[in-house]
Design a protein around this motif. Sequence first.
Motif, PDB file in Angstrom:
ATOM      1  N   PHE A   1       0.803  -1.224   0.000  1.00 42.68           N
ATOM      2  CA  PHE A   1       0.000   0.000   0.000  1.00 42.68           C
ATOM      3  C   PHE A   1       0.836   1.275   0.000  1.00 42.68           C
ATOM      4  N   ILE A   2       2.184   1.189  -0.124  1.00 41.32           N
ATOM      5  CA  ILE A   2       2.995   2.393  -0.300  1.00 41.32           C
ATOM      6  C   ILE A   2       2.628   3.030  -1.634  1.00 41.32           C
ATOM      7  N   GLU A   3       2.411   4.331  -1.628  1.00 39.17           N
ATOM      8  CA  GLU A   3       1.740   4.951  -2.778  1.00 39.17           C
ATOM      9  C   GLU A   3       2.668   5.357  -3.926  1.00 39.17           C
ATOM     10  N   ASP A   4       3.757   6.057  -3.631  1.00 39.17           N
ATOM     11  CA  ASP A   4       4.565   6.615  -4.719  1.00 39.17           C
ATOM     12  C   ASP A   4       6.044   6.379  -4.422  1.00 39.17           C
ATOM     13  N   ILE A   5       6.715   5.623  -5.292  1.00 34.54           N
ATOM     14  CA  ILE A   5       8.134   5.306  -5.135  1.00 34.54           C
ATOM     15  C   ILE A   5       8.842   5.632  -6.447  1.00 34.54           C
ATOM     16  N   GLN A   6       9.904   6.429  -6.353  1.00 37.59           N
ATOM     17  CA  GLN A   6      10.685   6.808  -7.535  1.00 37.59           C
ATOM     18  C   GLN A   6      12.128   6.370  -7.320  1.00 37.59           C
ATOM     19  N   LEU A   7      12.703   5.711  -8.329  1.00 38.52           N
ATOM     20  CA  LEU A   7      14.063   5.186  -8.242  1.00 38.52           C
ATOM     21  C   LEU A   7      15.043   6.118  -8.954  1.00 38.52           C
ATOM     22  N   PHE A   8      16.179   6.406  -8.255  1.00 36.84           N
ATOM     23  CA  PHE A   8      17.279   7.181  -8.853  1.00 36.84           C
ATOM     24  C   PHE A   8      18.514   6.294  -8.822  1.00 36.84           C
ATOM     25  N   ASP A   9      18.983   5.925 -10.024  1.00 28.81           N
ATOM     26  CA  ASP A   9      20.110   5.003 -10.154  1.00 28.81           C
ATOM     27  C   ASP A   9      21.075   5.582 -11.185  1.00 28.81           C
ATOM     28  N   SER A  10      22.262   5.977 -10.712  1.00 29.41           N
ATOM     29  CA  SER A  10      23.231   6.634 -11.620  1.00 29.41           C
ATOM     30  C   SER A  10      23.780   5.676 -12.656  1.00 29.41           C
ATOM     31  N   SER A  11      23.676   4.348 -12.394  1.00 28.75           N
ATOM     32  CA  SER A  11      24.220   3.384 -13.355  1.00 28.75           C
ATOM     33  C   SER A  11      23.223   3.012 -14.432  1.00 28.75           C
ATOM     34  N   ALA A  12      21.988   3.506 -14.319  1.00 28.27           N
ATOM     35  CA  ALA A  12      20.958   3.183 -15.314  1.00 28.27           C
ATOM     36  C   ALA A  12      20.635   4.411 -16.141  1.00 28.27           C
ATOM     37  N   LEU A  13      20.183   4.181 -17.358  1.00 30.93           N
ATOM     38  CA  LEU A  13      19.884   5.286 -18.261  1.00 30.93           C
ATOM     39  C   LEU A  13      18.495   5.868 -18.012  1.00 30.93           C
ATOM     40  N   GLU A  14      17.585   5.048 -17.507  1.00 29.54           N
ATOM     41  CA  GLU A  14      16.219   5.525 -17.306  1.00 29.54           C
ATOM     42  C   GLU A  14      16.202   6.638 -16.248  1.00 29.54           C
ATOM     43  N   VAL A  15      15.405   7.676 -16.537  1.00 29.24           N
ATOM     44  CA  VAL A  15      15.316   8.810 -15.618  1.00 29.24           C
ATOM     45  C   VAL A  15      14.063   8.694 -14.747  1.00 29.24           C
ATOM     46  N   ASN A  16      12.926   8.413 -15.357  1.00 31.25           N
ATOM     47  CA  ASN A  16      11.651   8.388 -14.634  1.00 31.25           C
ATOM     48  C   ASN A  16      11.217   6.942 -14.402  1.00 31.25           C
ATOM     49  N   ARG A  17      11.645   6.390 -13.282  1.00 29.40           N
ATOM     50  CA  ARG A  17      11.289   5.012 -12.938  1.00 29.40           C
ATOM     51  C   ARG A  17      10.431   5.061 -11.670  1.00 29.40           C
ATOM     52  N   VAL A  18       9.164   4.737 -11.817  1.00 32.15           N
ATOM     53  CA  VAL A  18       8.220   4.888 -10.702  1.00 32.15           C
ATOM     54  C   VAL A  18       7.399   3.624 -10.529  1.00 32.15           C
ATOM     55  N   THR A  19       6.889   3.464  -9.321  1.00 29.43           N
ATOM     56  CA  THR A  19       5.928   2.411  -8.997  1.00 29.43           C
ATOM     57  C   THR A  19       5.184   2.850  -7.741  1.00 29.43           C
ATOM     58  N   GLY A  20       4.272   2.053  -7.285  1.00 22.98           N
ATOM     59  CA  GLY A  20       3.508   2.401  -6.086  1.00 22.98           C
ATOM     60  C   GLY A  20       2.017   2.217  -6.291  1.00 22.98           C
ATOM     61  N   ALA A  21       1.273   2.280  -5.179  1.00 25.80           N
ATOM     62  CA  ALA A  21      -0.160   2.013  -5.208  1.00 25.80           C
ATOM     63  C   ALA A  21      -0.939   3.069  -5.986  1.00 25.80           C
ATOM     64  N   LYS A  22      -0.399   4.288  -6.118  1.00 29.89           N
ATOM     65  CA  LYS A  22      -1.116   5.325  -6.855  1.00 29.89           C
ATOM     66  C   LYS A  22      -0.945   5.211  -8.359  1.00 29.89           C
ATOM     67  N   HIS A  23       0.001   4.352  -8.786  1.00 29.08           N
ATOM     68  CA  HIS A  23       0.273   4.180 -10.211  1.00 29.08           C
ATOM     69  C   HIS A  23      -0.422   2.936 -10.745  1.00 29.08           C
ATOM     70  N   GLU A  24      -0.662   2.939 -12.036  1.00 28.98           N
ATOM     71  CA  GLU A  24      -1.237   1.772 -12.685  1.00 28.98           C
ATOM     72  C   GLU A  24      -0.248   0.615 -12.626  1.00 28.98           C
ATOM     73  N   VAL A  25      -0.783  -0.595 -12.617  1.00 26.55           N
ATOM     74  CA  VAL A  25       0.083  -1.776 -12.604  1.00 26.55           C
ATOM     75  C   VAL A  25       0.954  -1.808 -13.848  1.00 26.55           C
TER      76      VAL A  25
END
Length: 611
Positions: A86-110
């Motif tokens: 039930f955690i709502e909004d999680i954003q990942l920041f990873d300097s070794s990955a190219l993706e900038v906007n990586r999100v998940t959480g209960a407020k986002h679509e599966v």
Amino acid sequence: MKTLVKSLFLVVALFIGCASASEGYLLGQAYFEDKTNSLTFEEVKKEKFTSYAGWLAKGYQPSTYWIRLDIRPSDKDLVLRIRPVFIEDIQLFDSSALEVNRVTGAKHEVSDSEIQTLNHNFNLGSNEHERQIYLKVKSVRTYLLGFEVMPASEFFSAEYTSSLIYAAYIIFIFLLALWLFGVWLGNRELVLGMFVIQQFVSFLHAFFLYGYARLLLGRFIDQSVINYMTFVLVVTYSFTAVVATKFLFSEYSLKRFYKYLFNGVICISVLIIAMLVVGNTGTALKINASFIILMGVLFWVTSFFGTSASGTQKNIYLPINILRLYYTFNLAMWAIVILPLLGFTQSNDLAIHYNLIYGVLSGLFFCLILQYRAKSILKNELVKSAALKKEVENERLRREEQGKLMSMLTHEIKTPLSVLKLVIDQQVVGSDFEEYANRAVTNIDSIINKCIQLDRLDLNVIQIHKTKFNFSDLLITTISDTRLETRFSILQQGDIDIESDFQVLSIVVSNLLGNAIKYSAPETEIVIDTEILESNLPRRLQFSVQNVIGNMGVPDPELAFEKYYRGPSATMVSGSGLGLFLVRELTHVLGGEVKLSIKDNLITFTVWIPI
């Protein structure tokens, strides 16, 4: 019941399997609380992070939490697994990955998740060197966070096991609700019905809270609606629990002070729901979590001190000591589950399953309690029913004996009464005693006949035998029997042919005429009006008997037709108080009705019967 037990063992087995998941790829964890909710990733990296172990438990906070995770090198593809669901909004920041906007959480679509499962996950891939990643977490719900890093093969095995646990738990809760509903169908009792509602709310609460609504309904319903429904069910579950429990404790003569406490707690629950409705979601959920602890304490204290001794003794359905045991267990488990959510105690990997364990054990235990209570109620009702049946049978036998006695007495009295009347007719004819003697004999005969009819009514043995006859002839014959023909005036002349029970209607007419003679002013006219009503089907005969009110006054219209009723001044003349009662009851037997009306100095009895 066997299905429920099997489901219980399945949940426990899956729980044990899930609890052994690997955690060896996570080298360190640290957090930073952004109270401004505005810092960027570059700004946060310069801040001082606080190291911690196990699960992060910070309760309900308006802040944003940044999590720094240290991950050891691996040539395997790794997955970051984040719980609870039930955690709502999680954003990942990873300097070794190219993706900038990586999100998940209960407020986002599966579909927005990198790996679509019940929990929230990120695919980290492999790395040759030690690696740091940052997570930005924002939620209106509690900051109880657990992180695992594992190879993809272990991850999918753990997710499969986790999904089976949640599915088994939800099915178990649903089966409990159906079981309780089946018990309620056999004994539709209020307290049990309230707990049936609570159990179905518990099922919906689990279905939404553990992510199945998001996973299964997300394609059809907007995610914001699903989240809002989850919030509603969280606070509604507390409301239904306290209301149902108040009904249960009310059976034990709940003390007045504790009634006020329960009413106050119910008002608090309503206010929490109102706060959620107006948009104060975070505050409502935080207060609701504390409210659950308050409920647990109230239930436990009430079970020991809130009921009177007399009430405890009167409730034979469920011993109070069973409730005391249950609510002691209930309070202990609620403390284990809720205190980490509020941030008061630390948590661990097993803590995420405490709520499931509590739900299974508490639900099964309490449903067994309610079933025991329902069986006790049913057993008590059967005992009462048997006692009532025996009482009815005894009453029937008593009435039969009474009827036999009445039949014997009336038969034995009527014979000498006839002889007495014959002697009187021969000995006092023409004397001053003739009228008094005949009146006394007539009164005795009238009382006997009324007792006979009353007995037949009590035994419900009066049967209607309809025949065709002339009602005018019946009136004339009944008036002639009174020997006071000059006092009567029949407004309707001519023949009135009807179809009804001659004997029953004769008794009705005779009692009305006798009542008019006895209670009217002496020598005044008694008016009989008859009419056939054909405007409505079936056809009805309407006849009324009207007389001038005599010295004994007016009867109470509300009591005039009651058994043994006599007016305050009616004791001056002989009577049984049964005449008008028989008129009403026999008229009803004929399918008709009778009414009393008083106007000016006249009293009128009007009868309607179908013909």
